[in-house]
Design a protein around this motif. Structure first.
Motif, PDB file in Angstrom:
ATOM      1  N   ALA A  91      46.622  45.814  53.515  1.00 47.14           N
ATOM      2  CA  ALA A  91      46.482  46.918  52.058  1.00 47.14           C
ATOM      3  C   ALA A  91      47.305  46.658  51.088  1.00 47.14           C
ATOM      4  N   PHE A  92      48.691  46.160  51.326  1.00 48.09           N
ATOM      5  CA  PHE A  92      49.453  45.266  50.217  1.00 48.09           C
ATOM      6  C   PHE A  92      48.263  43.888  49.989  1.00 48.09           C
ATOM      7  N   LEU A  93      47.601  43.387  50.472  1.00 41.90           N
ATOM      8  CA  LEU A  93      47.416  42.503  49.686  1.00 41.90           C
ATOM      9  C   LEU A  93      45.982  42.933  48.894  1.00 41.90           C
ATOM     10  N   LEU A  94      45.045  43.482  49.282  1.00 41.87           N
ATOM     11  CA  LEU A  94      44.183  43.639  48.524  1.00 41.87           C
ATOM     12  C   LEU A  94      44.762  44.566  47.564  1.00 41.87           C
ATOM     13  N   LEU A  95      45.793  45.695  47.825  1.00 41.24           N
ATOM     14  CA  LEU A  95      46.051  45.795  45.997  1.00 41.24           C
ATOM     15  C   LEU A  95      46.730  44.803  45.515  1.00 41.24           C
ATOM     16  N   GLY A  96      46.985  43.957  45.789  1.00 43.01           N
ATOM     17  CA  GLY A  96      47.466  42.832  45.125  1.00 43.01           C
ATOM     18  C   GLY A  96      46.578  42.433  44.092  1.00 43.01           C
ATOM     19  N   ALA A  97      45.318  42.022  44.998  1.00 40.97           N
ATOM     20  CA  ALA A  97      43.865  41.329  44.804  1.00 40.97           C
ATOM     21  C   ALA A  97      43.301  42.699  43.578  1.00 40.97           C
ATOM     22  N   VAL A  98      42.786  43.624  43.909  1.00 39.68           N
ATOM     23  CA  VAL A  98      42.365  45.092  42.992  1.00 39.68           C
ATOM     24  C   VAL A  98      43.383  44.478  41.755  1.00 39.68           C
ATOM     25  N   SER A  99      44.463  44.462  41.324  1.00 44.61           N
ATOM     26  CA  SER A  99      45.092  44.610  40.573  1.00 44.61           C
ATOM     27  C   SER A  99      44.654  43.527  39.796  1.00 44.61           C
ATOM     28  N   TRP A 100      44.580  42.373  39.710  1.00 45.19           N
ATOM     29  CA  TRP A 100      44.329  40.858  39.509  1.00 45.19           C
ATOM     30  C   TRP A 100      43.105  41.435  38.740  1.00 45.19           C
ATOM     31  N   ALA A 101      42.172  42.034  39.171  1.00 45.42           N
ATOM     32  CA  ALA A 101      40.496  42.078  39.717  1.00 45.42           C
ATOM     33  C   ALA A 101      40.589  43.273  38.197  1.00 45.42           C
ATOM     34  N   PHE A 102      41.559  43.891  37.601  1.00 42.46           N
ATOM     35  CA  PHE A 102      41.267  45.270  37.181  1.00 42.46           C
ATOM     36  C   PHE A 102      41.826  44.221  35.373  1.00 42.46           C
ATOM     37  N   TYR A 103      43.041  43.581  35.865  1.00 43.86           N
ATOM     38  CA  TYR A 103      43.370  42.723  34.633  1.00 43.86           C
ATOM     39  C   TYR A 103      42.563  41.712  33.788  1.00 43.86           C
ATOM     40  N   THR A 104      41.979  40.819  35.500  1.00 41.77           N
ATOM     41  CA  THR A 104      40.685  39.667  34.390  1.00 41.77           C
ATOM     42  C   THR A 104      39.218  40.704  33.618  1.00 41.77           C
ATOM     43  N   LEU A 105      39.421  41.614  34.442  1.00 38.78           N
ATOM     44  CA  LEU A 105      38.265  42.725  33.809  1.00 38.78           C
ATOM     45  C   LEU A 105      38.850  43.137  32.531  1.00 38.78           C
ATOM     46  N   GLY A 106      39.503  43.101  32.313  1.00 39.56           N
ATOM     47  CA  GLY A 106      40.316  43.971  31.398  1.00 39.56           C
ATOM     48  C   GLY A 106      40.454  43.512  30.157  1.00 39.56           C
ATOM     49  N   LEU A 136      35.044  47.513  40.407  1.00 41.48           N
ATOM     50  CA  LEU A 136      35.583  47.803  39.043  1.00 41.48           C
ATOM     51  C   LEU A 136      34.286  47.929  37.713  1.00 41.48           C
ATOM     52  N   ASN A 137      34.106  47.523  37.991  1.00 40.34           N
ATOM     53  CA  ASN A 137      33.346  47.022  36.552  1.00 40.34           C
ATOM     54  C   ASN A 137      31.645  48.249  36.633  1.00 40.34           C
ATOM     55  N   TRP A 138      31.930  49.259  38.105  1.00 39.30           N
ATOM     56  CA  TRP A 138      30.803  50.160  38.217  1.00 39.30           C
ATOM     57  C   TRP A 138      32.159  51.352  38.077  1.00 39.30           C
ATOM     58  N   VAL A 139      32.567  51.413  38.569  1.00 39.31           N
ATOM     59  CA  VAL A 139      33.853  52.169  38.345  1.00 39.31           C
ATOM     60  C   VAL A 139      33.959  52.710  36.775  1.00 39.31           C
ATOM     61  N   LEU A 140      34.834  51.521  36.337  1.00 36.34           N
ATOM     62  CA  LEU A 140      35.066  51.447  34.389  1.00 36.34           C
ATOM     63  C   LEU A 140      33.635  51.655  33.125  1.00 36.34           C
ATOM     64  N   ARG A 141      32.211  51.148  33.915  1.00 36.78           N
ATOM     65  CA  ARG A 141      31.324  50.849  32.841  1.00 36.78           C
ATOM     66  C   ARG A 141      29.779  51.316  33.642  1.00 36.78           C
TER      67      ARG A 141
END
Length: 316
Positions: free
Chosen positions: A164-179, A117-122
């Protein structure tokens, strides 16, 4: 300041241990209630507590966003609380009895997801070493999800859906933490309270929509009463205490270093589920070991790289 840094480490560790225990707790709750209504009840209570804490610490003016990033705060809150709460626990429910272990190990991949996500966003591209760690991490996840037999993945259609749902949940928390790094002037109390409050709006609207579409139904009072002990833990310990400790700890040691402590989540979940009688085979242990090893290698590499970069920058 060593004491301050150690405080950050302790705060992140408390959060990770609390979350590790939360997955077996949720495993029991999900046998009686769906994750959507549970998430709505959980964060309705947590949001009130967070707001009271913020007002007591910084005054009611701390709730005034003025011209600040309202939409970004709403997006992060929706991702961290609605996205994580709905996706990770729905995936855990789909995974069945072993869902607690599967969900906890998927959360342990958050450091790798944070890099992506850091790669995508920054535009900060992970190195080849980091990519190798990402591959190792997901191999470990697959070993846990398939109980040490990756070939079984093709014969179990439910595994694809739950993963798929577990991965989406992990991505959601990664985005929140990075945010949290996008709000450097906000205290941990303010970031936690405002994002939770804004995320709650999305949770309630989404849950009502699921009920209106007959995808879900309101739980009976008997059901709510039966899961009160689980709700108590998920609100006060895994919710208020853990989330606040997590945001405070990451404020001190930074999200990049903080997410490493999510390695503790599967370890705690493994110990808890083993104590409660869920069998763990050697393939799952190997998978957890691969996840932990990949995250450790990646963190050591990043710290070495950052140290070398700092020395070169000081000499220039």
């Amino acid at each position: 300041m060593p004491n301050t840094y150690m405080t950050g480490i302790a705060l992140c560790a408390v959060a990770a241990i609390s979350w590790g225990i939360s997955f077996p707790v949720m495993g029991e709750a999900l046998a009686a209630i769906d994750p959507f209504n549970f998430t709505a009840m959980r964060y309705s209570a947590a949001a009130i507590i967070f707001v009271v804490l913020l007002i007591s610490k910084e005054g009611i003016q701390a709730l005034n966003l003025k011209a600040e990033r309202f939409m970004l705060a709403w997006l992060l809150g929706s991702s961290g609380f609605c996205g994580y709460g709905f996706f990770i626990f729905h995936g855990q429910q789909l995974a069945g009895k072993s869902g607690a272990l599967s969900a906890s190990v998927m959360i342990a991949t958050t450091p790798m997801l944070t890099q992506l996500l850091n790669w995508v966003l920054r535009g900060s591209r992970p190195s080849a070493t980091s990519f190798g760690c990402i591959v190792m991490s997901f191999v470990g996840v697959m070993l846990v999800l398939t109980k040490g037999n990756p070939a079984a993945l093709m014969a179990q259609s439910i595994t694809f859906e739950s993963t798929a749902f577990l991965l989406l949940g992990a991505v959601s928390w990664a985005f929140y933490t990075l945010g949290s790094s996008f709000f450097p002037t906000w205290s941990a109390y303010r970031y936690t309270a405002i994002t939770t409050l804004l995320g709650l709006i999305t949770i309630l609207i989404s849950n009502e929509a699921l009920i209106a579409l007959s995808f879900n139904s309101r739980p009976h009072m008997e059901t709510v009463i039966s899961i009160l002990p689980h709700l108590f833990y998920m609100v006060l310990i895994a919710g208020v205490l853990a989330v606040l400790c997590w945001n405070m700890g990451n404020k001190i040691i930074s999200p990049v270093n903080g997410v490493l402590f999510l390695d503790i989540v599967p370890l705690t979940a493994f110990i808890t589920t083993a104590v409660t009688g869920t069998p763990i085979n050697s393939g799952q242990l190997l998978g957890a070991l691969l996840v932990g090893t990949s995250l450790l290698i990646n963190n050591l590499y990043r710290r070495k790289w950052n140290s070398c970069f700092k020395i070169r920058w000081e000499r220039s």
